[in-house]
Write a protein that holds these residues in place. Structure first.
Motif, short mmCIF file in Angstrom:
data_model
loop_
_atom_site.label_atom_id
_atom_site.label_comp_id
_atom_site.label_asym_id
_atom_site.label_seq_id
_atom_site.Cartn_x
_atom_site.Cartn_y
_atom_site.Cartn_z
N PHE A 146 0.84 -1.19 0.00
CA PHE A 146 0.00 0.00 0.00
C PHE A 146 0.88 1.25 0.00
N PHE A 147 0.53 2.20 -0.84
CA PHE A 147 1.18 3.51 -0.84
C PHE A 147 0.17 4.52 -1.33
N ASP A 148 -0.01 5.62 -0.61
CA ASP A 148 -0.91 6.67 -1.06
C ASP A 148 -0.45 8.01 -0.50
N THR A 149 -0.98 9.07 -1.08
CA THR A 149 -0.62 10.43 -0.72
C THR A 149 -1.88 11.25 -0.54
N ASN A 150 -1.71 12.49 -0.09
CA ASN A 150 -2.82 13.43 -0.14
C ASN A 150 -2.83 14.07 -1.53
N ASP A 151 -3.72 15.03 -1.77
CA ASP A 151 -3.83 15.66 -3.09
C ASP A 151 -2.53 16.33 -3.54
N ASP A 152 -1.75 16.83 -2.58
CA ASP A 152 -0.51 17.54 -2.90
C ASP A 152 0.68 16.61 -3.12
N GLY A 153 0.50 15.32 -2.85
CA GLY A 153 1.58 14.36 -3.05
C GLY A 153 2.31 13.95 -1.79
N VAL A 154 1.91 14.47 -0.62
CA VAL A 154 2.56 14.10 0.63
C VAL A 154 2.11 12.69 1.03
N MET A 155 3.08 11.83 1.34
CA MET A 155 2.78 10.46 1.73
C MET A 155 1.84 10.42 2.92
N MET A 156 0.80 9.62 2.80
CA MET A 156 -0.15 9.43 3.89
C MET A 156 -0.25 7.96 4.31
N LEU A 157 0.16 7.06 3.42
CA LEU A 157 0.04 5.64 3.68
C LEU A 157 1.21 4.91 3.02
N CYS A 158 1.88 4.07 3.78
CA CYS A 158 2.95 3.24 3.23
C CYS A 158 3.04 1.99 4.10
N GLY A 159 2.85 0.83 3.49
CA GLY A 159 2.95 -0.39 4.27
C GLY A 159 2.56 -1.60 3.46
N TYR A 160 2.36 -2.67 4.18
CA TYR A 160 1.99 -3.92 3.53
C TYR A 160 1.14 -4.77 4.46
N MET A 161 0.50 -5.77 3.85
CA MET A 161 -0.29 -6.74 4.58
C MET A 161 0.00 -8.11 3.95
N PRO A 162 0.37 -9.11 4.76
CA PRO A 162 0.59 -10.43 4.18
C PRO A 162 -0.67 -10.94 3.48
N VAL A 163 -0.49 -11.52 2.30
CA VAL A 163 -1.61 -12.06 1.53
C VAL A 163 -2.30 -13.13 2.37
N GLY A 164 -3.63 -13.05 2.46
CA GLY A 164 -4.40 -14.04 3.20
C GLY A 164 -4.61 -13.71 4.66
N CYS A 165 -3.96 -12.70 5.17
CA CYS A 165 -4.13 -12.33 6.58
C CYS A 165 -5.49 -11.67 6.76
N GLN A 166 -6.15 -11.94 7.87
CA GLN A 166 -7.51 -11.47 8.08
C GLN A 166 -7.67 -10.26 9.00
N ASP A 167 -6.96 -10.23 10.12
CA ASP A 167 -7.23 -9.21 11.13
C ASP A 167 -5.97 -8.47 11.56
N ASP A 168 -6.04 -7.14 11.59
CA ASP A 168 -4.95 -6.30 12.12
C ASP A 168 -3.58 -6.69 11.57
N CYS A 169 -3.50 -6.87 10.27
CA CYS A 169 -2.26 -7.35 9.65
C CYS A 169 -1.42 -6.24 9.03
N PHE A 170 -1.96 -5.05 8.91
CA PHE A 170 -1.22 -3.98 8.25
C PHE A 170 0.03 -3.62 9.05
N ARG A 171 1.14 -3.53 8.36
CA ARG A 171 2.41 -3.09 8.95
C ARG A 171 2.85 -1.88 8.16
N GLY A 172 3.01 -0.75 8.82
CA GLY A 172 3.45 0.42 8.10
C GLY A 172 3.02 1.71 8.74
N ILE A 173 2.88 2.72 7.90
CA ILE A 173 2.61 4.09 8.32
C ILE A 173 1.24 4.51 7.80
N LYS A 174 0.38 4.99 8.71
CA LYS A 174 -0.92 5.55 8.33
C LYS A 174 -1.01 6.95 8.93
N ILE A 175 -0.90 7.94 8.08
CA ILE A 175 -1.05 9.32 8.53
C ILE A 175 -2.49 9.72 8.29
#
Length: 181
Positions: A146-175
């Protein structure tokens, strides 16, 4: 003979580095909904810092399907972290309201980073480095990236989730919020 050996070693090194550079390039091509990939976002960030000044606040959100959550707000002035605020909460299943379970403020250089809970007191520059070195480089075959930004291009999301994982698997940055000061 030494010359031939040296040419062979240099050729193998070049091929291996080229392959790893190609692999790294494809990992940086992950593009968010706002149309920026990592390289474009980092370039936009550098431009925005020059235009806006290097003073801003951002909030890191952590939230579980169990109802637990927390927000850590970091204040940066002229490229240096100056303050960190933290609030932990439980979200009510009935009405979505939050019950605060813990809070703190760190307002001095000595206090910064003194609490274990909450996001570390990092600048956005540090988060870009962490994004690249820790999250975008994981195996793309076994993880959803996962990678995403706001409208101006500032990073807001960067991370990953193991394929097949169901609950609370995201590892990374969520602004969840970013503002220039």
């Amino acid at each position: 003979m030494k010359k031939l050996y040296l040419i062979f070693v240099l050729s193998v090194t070049f091929v291996l580095n080229s392959c790893s550079l190609d692999t790294m390039q494809s990992k940086l091509d992950v593009e968010g909904e706002h149309g920026y990939d990592f390289r474009e976002s980092r370039a936009a960030w550098k431009d925005l810092k020059r235009e806006q000044g290097n003073s801003y606040t951002y909030t890191i959100l952590v939230q579980s399907w169990t109802g637990y959550g927390s927000e850590t707000t970091i204040e940066v002035e002229e490229g240096k972290v100056k303050k960190r605020y933290y609030v932990a909460f439980i979200i009510s299943e009935e009405d979505g309201s939050r019950t605060v379970t813990e809070t703190y403020e760190e307002n001095t250089k000595k206090e910064l980073g003194s609490h274990a809970s909450g996001a570390p007191p990092y600048t956005i520059d540090h988060l870009y480095t962490t994004c690249l070195s820790k999250y975008l480089t994981v195996d793309h075959e076994t993880n959803k990236i996962f990678f995403d930004t706001n409208d101006d291009g500032v990073m807001m999301l960067c991370g990953y989730m193991p394929v097949g994982c169901q609950d609370d698997c995201f590892r990374g940055i969520k602004i969840s919020e970013f503002n220039w000061k």
